[in-house]
Design an enzyme around this catalytic site. Structure first.
Site, PDB file in Angstrom:
ATOM      1  N   GLU A  70       0.839  -1.215   0.000  1.00  0.00           N
ATOM      2  CA  GLU A  70       0.000   0.000   0.000  1.00  0.00           C
ATOM      3  C   GLU A  70       0.866   1.255   0.000  1.00  0.00           C
ATOM      4  OE1 GLU A  70      -1.070   2.942   2.930  1.00  0.00           O
ATOM      5  OE2 GLU A  70      -1.957   1.132   3.785  1.00  0.00           O
ATOM      6  N   GLU A 145      10.281   1.584   2.086  1.00  0.00           N
ATOM      7  CA  GLU A 145       8.954   1.541   2.712  1.00  0.00           C
ATOM      8  C   GLU A 145       8.761   0.295   3.563  1.00  0.00           C
ATOM      9  OE1 GLU A 145       6.754   4.072   2.599  1.00  0.00           O
ATOM     10  OE2 GLU A 145       8.338   5.135   1.507  1.00  0.00           O
TER      11      GLU A 145
END
Length: 975
Positions: A70, A145
């Protein structure tokens, strides 16, 4: 709109359309013929349009793969190859919502905007992000991330670094969140719900880049997508856009993303877990006990609604019988009930906080005895009616605060659509309410208790115990593992790891190609409205009362607020004002028992709440007005009842219910402790502001660490202090609730004004009419610079000062500085490079400048980054296109859509803060005309403010001790 069923529009076949009166919309269900993509459109007159694209993403482990993905797909795409398209959109769009969300079984990418051109731009960037992300070509996105081994020099120790890794370290520092995760794990051991889609920090580091890529290939395909539109947009244009630019390029695939059903247990399960506390913290009364039941499936909307109402009856109403029984048994300090209906198999849970493992049998016994008694004797009918009415009122009101209601409807749709059921199921609720009302006397709710709670073996008892040193033990194990890992690496492998780390750093520090940045669509600055919205406010008099009326359409609902002057209360009683806000409404009155009062509120109103707000003068921070606020909402036909109930609560409250007072104090302490762990940035922001600002110091007394110390003292010696507490609460109420110190604020239609004010008089006439001395509070101020130590695995760092005190004037250009710092310097330095989950820069009209971080693995490095901000601002350069983006993004923050209640509260707040329409327009004009020179000129302001060196940090005790030279004081927050 004349769309015909079975017709095809730009590749989308219309399968069904119907009017949905509950949400004043027409629902259209489409399927994309070429790919099988599903699309639902809610057509209505709302100009705050919403779009989302979602995917069913069941995790297969707890590496957090759906969560990391995401984050990652929003880090560049084929059409928009910049490093952070998401941030570029924040900078330069008029979005009213922009985010992405990971759920236990799905991932959603929603946007919202009131500007048609902007809406298309946002939709395009998001569609390209999810279908064509750069993750296939740039492993660095995954490393940044998700996680990576960080090694810059061969002699350094290897560290784990990653944004999601640190975010989840922060999440797993909150024991309540840990307990909730363990609940899912115990109830669903064989399905995706038993896994952590967000990621367990201990397991995240097992995720490979290959698995990460494979997950996207499998699930991020149109055949597994759910597309949603809401509002008054041109659906034919939108369908054509989605088809021509994206879906037409794909063919249909058979993707197995189904969510399996957990088979019922043959017998209840019991699990014991440990959670970390600091080495200095006592383990006494720190255990969590929670009982949890799996209750049917979410594709049965009638039962789902019934269970939601049942959870309110049993656990969430102030007088809920199961909650009451558990509190009276003194098994713990607080009881929390929940109904998780957003998964295929909904769960009802009851949690006791601050308990002991030895009380588990009594916990089970009281639950069973209370539930059996309710089945045998029946639930009080008024309690049922109250729960039904308050649930229905809130659904009809559709007031979701800062979230667009179209987004909430989109999330509700997924609660059935994701499981191959009718997407409109949870929007069409009126028939289900009618069915439930008709069946109250057929023991509808008693039967639910019998079936889903008493006769249900698919349940678990979970015990979470505190353990000292668990954080240090975990850190030591990680250090040992990383040391061993490094030792077994060859020289070639070490050099490869160093190269990978340095390549990532280079990537993070390399600016995007200007040509790529220009691919991100930006609205012309001419599209931005020059005039700020004017919130209507009529200032009137009713007898001696100042009335602030916001005359707007409210669909027949009246929003009424009574604001009482807290400065009537002596300084030493200020914390009692906060306790009073918890006490009122949770005890009996002259006319009503506690249970009757709760029922009356929920049957006749949309809720009555007590709040405290501090209105700092925008022109002079030394001046502030603290107000005790009684807020109520009701349909106009119930106005007399609304004000009658309010008068009972504030004028005729009983100050002798010792057991209730004890429960309220214990609950307040427990919830404040959880707030320290879940919202540490808010605690730090007010704490550091309280070193120099009287208004913030006041807030500390009612909602911060000072209040926590106050409430803790009351709890420790409650039996001896009870009578004294009652006396002070009563005296506080008598000083507050006075005819001479009230402001009446209301938002309602113009034609309802006289009716509202006439009803208000019945309450006003019952208030005391005495002259009361106003107090000016003398607080101890100073640069305390505290390090607040907990068992948290991350830090919340904050620095602040008031720029007006330095002789500067507030200027709207500072809001553009805020946008630049939040999306450029702080984002890159603290989040991207530092691995923290978030960073903040805020500046208010009263001059308060705050800079902070959220779920941050660092401390000294972050302080250094904050201290060096001014250098970045001083040398700031940008093209006119880039400046326009920052200006547009700033205007977006100023133009947040508001509900009727929010408009009324904002108009009142502006009046009390001495913010005029001219001030608002001047600020907007200054934003729109902001130049690079204005930004550079702010460097001196920021430098001087940060040089004052007002610092507060909440976080890991070891990290704070390692940086103790930064602090005047280091303290353990919990005992």
């Amino acid at each position: 709109m004349n769309l015909k069923t079975n017709e095809v529009y730009s590749g989308f076949k219309l399968l069904e359309s119907k009017s949905i009166k509950e949400v004043e919309s027409t629902g259209y269900l489409f399927e994309h013929e070429k790919t099988g993509a599903k699309l639902y459109y809610l057509s209505n007159e709302d100009d705050n349009k919403v779009f989302s694209v979602s995917f069913r993403t069941p995790p297969t482990d707890s590496t957090g793969l759906p969560h990391i993905l995401e984050h990652s797909v929003l880090c560049g795409s084929e059409k928009y190859p910049v490093k952070e398209p998401f941030v570029e959109l924040i900078k330069g769009s008029l979005n009213t919502f922009l985010n992405a969300m990971t759920f236990p079984d799905k991932t959603m990418y929603p946007i919202a905007s009131m500007n048609n051109k902007d809406f298309i731009n946002l939709m395009d960037v998001y569609l390209d992000a999810v279908f064509n992300p750069k993750i296939y070509d740039e492993k660095g996105i995954f490393l940044q991330e998700g996680w990576h081994y960080h090694l810059e020099n061969v002699e350094d120790d290897i560290r784990y670094v990653g944004v999601v890794y640190n975010e989840m370290k922060g999440a797993f520092s909150n024991p309540e969140e840990v307990v909730n995760r363990k609940v899912q794990e115990t109830l669903f051991p064989d399905t995706p719900y038993g896994l952590e889609s967000g990621g367990d920090p201990d397991v995240i580091v097992d995720l490979t880049y290959e698995d990460f890529i494979d997950f996207h290939k499998k699930y991020y395909h149109p055949s597994n997508s759910y597309i949603y539109f809401y509002g008054n947009g041109d659906i034919l244009e939108h369908l054509a856009f989605v088809h021509e630019n994206y879906l037409s390029k794909y063919d249909k695939l058979q993707i197995d993303s189904s969510i399996s059903i957990q088979q019922p247990f043959k017998e209840p399960k019991e699990k014991v877990y440990s959670y970390p506390i600091s080495n200095t913290e006592s383990t006494k009364e720190k255990t969590f006990l929670t009982m949890n039941w799996v209750t049917g499936v979410s594709t049965d909307p009638q039962t789902h609604l019934g269970l939601e109402i049942l959870a309110h009856i049993l656990l969430n109403s102030p007088s809920a019988p199961l909650k009451k029984a558990l509190l009276q048994a003194e098994l713990g300090k607080d009881v929390i009930g929940s109904f998780d209906g957003g998964i295929l198999q909904p769960v009802i849970s009851v949690m006791i906080k601050n308990s002991e493992e030895s009380k588990k049998e009594e916990f089970k016994k009281i639950i069973n005895e209370t539930l059996n008694s309710l089945v045998e004797k029946g639930i009080e009918r008024d309690q049922i009616k109250a729960a039904i009415n308050i649930t229905e009122f809130k659904m009809k009101e559709a007031d979701f605060g800062s979230y667009p209601k179209g987004l909430i409807y989109g999330i509700n749709i997924m609660d059935s659509w994701l499981y191959d059921a009718d997407p409109s199921m949870y929007l069409e609720y009126q028939d289900d309410f009618e069915f439930i009302r008709k069946n109250i006397d057929q023991n509808y709710f008693e039967n639910l208790i019998q079936k889903y709670l008493l006769n249900n073996n698919h349940c678990s008892l979970l015990i979470a115990k505190p353990e000292q040193g668990l954080v240090d033990k975990g850190d030591n194990e990680i250090e040992k593992h990383l040391k061993g890992y490094k030792e077994q690496l060859s020289q070639e492998e070490l050099e490869s790891l160093i190269k990978e780390t340095k390549d990532l750093i280079i990537r993070q520090n390399t600016s995007d190609d200007p040509a790529d940045i220009e691919k991100i669509p930006v609205l012309p600055i001419e599209d931005i409205g020059k005039k700020t919205e004017e919130l209507p406010l009529q200032i009137k008099k009713l007898e001696n009362v100042e009335v602030l009326h916001t005359p707007i359409h409210t669909n027949g609902i009246v929003y009424a607020s009574l604001l009482f002057d807290i400065k009537n209360v002596r300084k030493e009683y200020i914390p009692y004002v906060a306790l009073l806000a918890r006490y009122l409404g949770e005890v009996s009155t002259q006319e009503y028992s506690f249970e009757q009062l709760t029922n009356e509120i929920e049957i006749y109103t949309g809720g009555i709440d007590f709040d405290i707000d501090v209105y700092a003068n925008s022109k002079n921070i030394e001046e502030y007005e603290p107000k005790f606020i009684v807020r109520g909402r009701a349909l106009k036909e119930h106005l007399n009842k609304l004000f009658h109930i309010m008068s009972q609560m504030i004028v005729h409250c009983k100050y002798d219910e010792k057991q209730r007072l004890k429960e309220i104090i214990q609950s307040s302490k427990a919830r404040t402790e959880m707030l320290f762990m879940s919202a540490g940035h808010k605690i730090v922001a007010n704490r550091v502001n309280s070193y120099y600002a009287k208004s913030a110091k006041f807030l500390e007394s009612i909602d911060g660490i000072d209040y926590y110390e106050f409430i803790k003292t009351l709890e420790e010696d409650f039996d001896n202090k009870a009578d004294e507490i009652f006396a002070k609460l009563k005296e506080t109420s008598e000083l507050l609730f006075n005819k001479n110190s009230i402001i009446f604020s209301l938002a309602c239609d113009e034609e309802n004004y006289d009716e509202v004010t006439n009803s208000f008089k019945s309450l006003y006439n019952q208030l005391k009419d005495e002259k009361v001395k106003r107090n000016e509070y003398d607080f101890e101020m100073g640069k305390f610079n505290e390090g607040l130590m907990t068992s948290s695995k991350v830090q919340y760092v904050g620095k602040a000062y008031n720029v007006l005190d330095l002789g500067y004037e507030y200027n709207g250009a500072l809001q553009v500085v805020k946008s630049i710092m939040s999306t450029e310097y702080l984002w890159n330095k603290i989040r991207v490079q530092g691995g923290a989950y978030g960073a903040f820069f805020s500046i208010g009209r009263s001059g308060t400048l705050f800079v902070g971080s959220y779920r941050d693995p660092n401390l000294k490095e972050t302080v250094n980054t904050i201290d060096n901000m001014s250098q970045y601002i001083e040398t700031f350069e940008a093209s006119q296109r880039e400046m326009n983006k920052y200006i547009i993004g700033t205007i977006s923050n100023l133009d947040t859509p508001m509900t009727p209640a929010m408009k009324g509260n904002t108009a009142t707040g502006n009046y009390l803060r001495n913010i005029t329409q001219e001030d608002l327009q001047r600020e907007r004009d200054q934003v729109l005309s902001c130049t690079i020179e204005d930004i550079q000129n702010a460097a001196k302001i920021v430098k001087e403010a940060m040089s004052e060196n007002y610092l507060c940090v909440l976080g890991n005790d070891r990290k704070i001790q390692e940086a103790k030279e930064l602090f005047e004081t280091t303290v353990h927050l919990f005992e």
